[in-house]
Design an enzyme around this catalytic site. Sequence first.
Site, PDB file in Angstrom:
ATOM      1  N   ASP A 119       0.937  -1.337  -0.073  1.00 15.08           N
ATOM      2  CA  ASP A 119       0.033   0.023  -0.182  1.00 15.08           C
ATOM      3  C   ASP A 119       0.905   1.103  -0.034  1.00 15.08           C
ATOM      4  OD1 ASP A 119      -1.952   1.891   0.271  1.00 15.08           O
ATOM      5  OD2 ASP A 119      -2.561   1.239   2.428  1.00 15.08           O
ATOM      6  N   ASP A 144      -2.080   6.294  -6.075  1.00 14.09           N
ATOM      7  CA  ASP A 144      -2.279   5.316  -5.123  1.00 14.09           C
ATOM      8  C   ASP A 144      -2.317   3.868  -5.533  1.00 14.09           C
ATOM      9  OD1 ASP A 144      -3.048   4.374  -2.650  1.00 14.09           O
ATOM     10  OD2 ASP A 144      -5.005   4.770  -2.890  1.00 14.09           O
TER      11      ASP A 144
END
Lengths: 31, 414
Positions: free
Chosen positions: B126, B323
């Site tokens: 992440d 992201d």
Amino acid sequence: IGILGNTQQKTFAVAYDVANQRIGFGAKGCS
Amino acid sequence: ARSNDPNHVFSVSSLLPGAACTASKASSNSSALSVVHRHGPCSPMHASGDAGAPSHAEILERDQARVNSIHRKVSAAGGASVIDPARASKQGVSLPAQRGISLGTGNYIVSVGLGTPAKQYAVVFDTGSDLSWVQCKPCGDCYEQQDPLFDPVQSLTYATVACGAQECQELDAQSCSSDNKCRYEVVYGDQSQTDGNLVRDTLTLSPSDKLPGFVFGCGDSNTGLFGHADGLLGLGREKVSLPSQGAPSYGPGFTYCLPSSSSGTGYLSFGGAAPANAQFTAMVTNRDTPSFYYLNLVGIKVGGRAVKIPTTVFAAAGGTVIDSGTVITRLPPRAYSALRSAFARYMGQYKRAPKLSILDTCYDFTGHKTAQIPTVELAFAGGTTMNLEFSGVLYVANVSQACLAFASTGDDTS
């Protein structure tokens, strides 16, 4: 804010060049 | 698509991902991990019978929850620390809390080793959060995961981080247990959360690449939408993230490639050279949300032609975050509306399909042997462009419902 999601990043080599504060995109990066 | 062709031409029968896993390799001079989709056939969770794989609608709804969470974090200018009074009281210690962004389900998995001797763990990676963590023994409240829990007793190199240690002090918020162990808590935007001790142990990226003393969370109370993942690898920009901790060995950067379908594999590498064909744009820092990697999106082309969007539209929206955990790119409303209209103009020969959750521009390719869609190109500050692959333009639920894979950030005034 806008967000560049992972669907659009698929198959690109996404390089986080933190030392030089830049982000790179290389086409056909998985092969 | 042929080179410089303004269209992607594809066989309709090839739209859905394969049922078998295919492999690809990273550059040989780097420390590279294989990246697979959490719910695809290459995922170790798939091999063990991942009965919890979500539907496309669920994936997109959870993606919206993640985006809402990112927006809340940005709006809060730094993400104020949150203490859960009930939990703090229950455990007799004031736990530090750091509200992270929602996990969602469009996440990719890598396998890393922890401890000595190293044992393998399948973790979500992440770029939108910093602290890495795994579920640990003894565990008061752990969900069912892919592999046996990390057991500190079995590792020769494990150590807890004391409350006075710099790593503990550098967390956004920190507190101390009665036996002087640094406690962490991360509450994600979807209310998933992990609590535990801040610890250090050897992280193994490959048999020849080890990071001794890697600081991570040893979660002993973890609840929420983690699926069966063993934990999470935080690739954000703060000091505790893996790229920051690995900087002395590999340099502070990293590179990944996400596969075109859930049946393919990509890579996550540290220390390798950037690909020779890479085009670069500036990495922008926002001091209010220092974990996030921002860049400046300035324009879009469809079918080789620039879509009329004032460049101020992107800047006025507050910039763009890149992201790894958000599935669908979100654009400011005016930009999305212009993109959608331009795309639809090229798609007039195909039957429209119902919207799919947040995706409102969908097509039915039933009855077609081949089809074509216009290319979509993203332009960034400095002249860098991304001519998206087919898989980056259409989100294919099935042959009768394939959607433009973009959405609006929503009504700015809402």
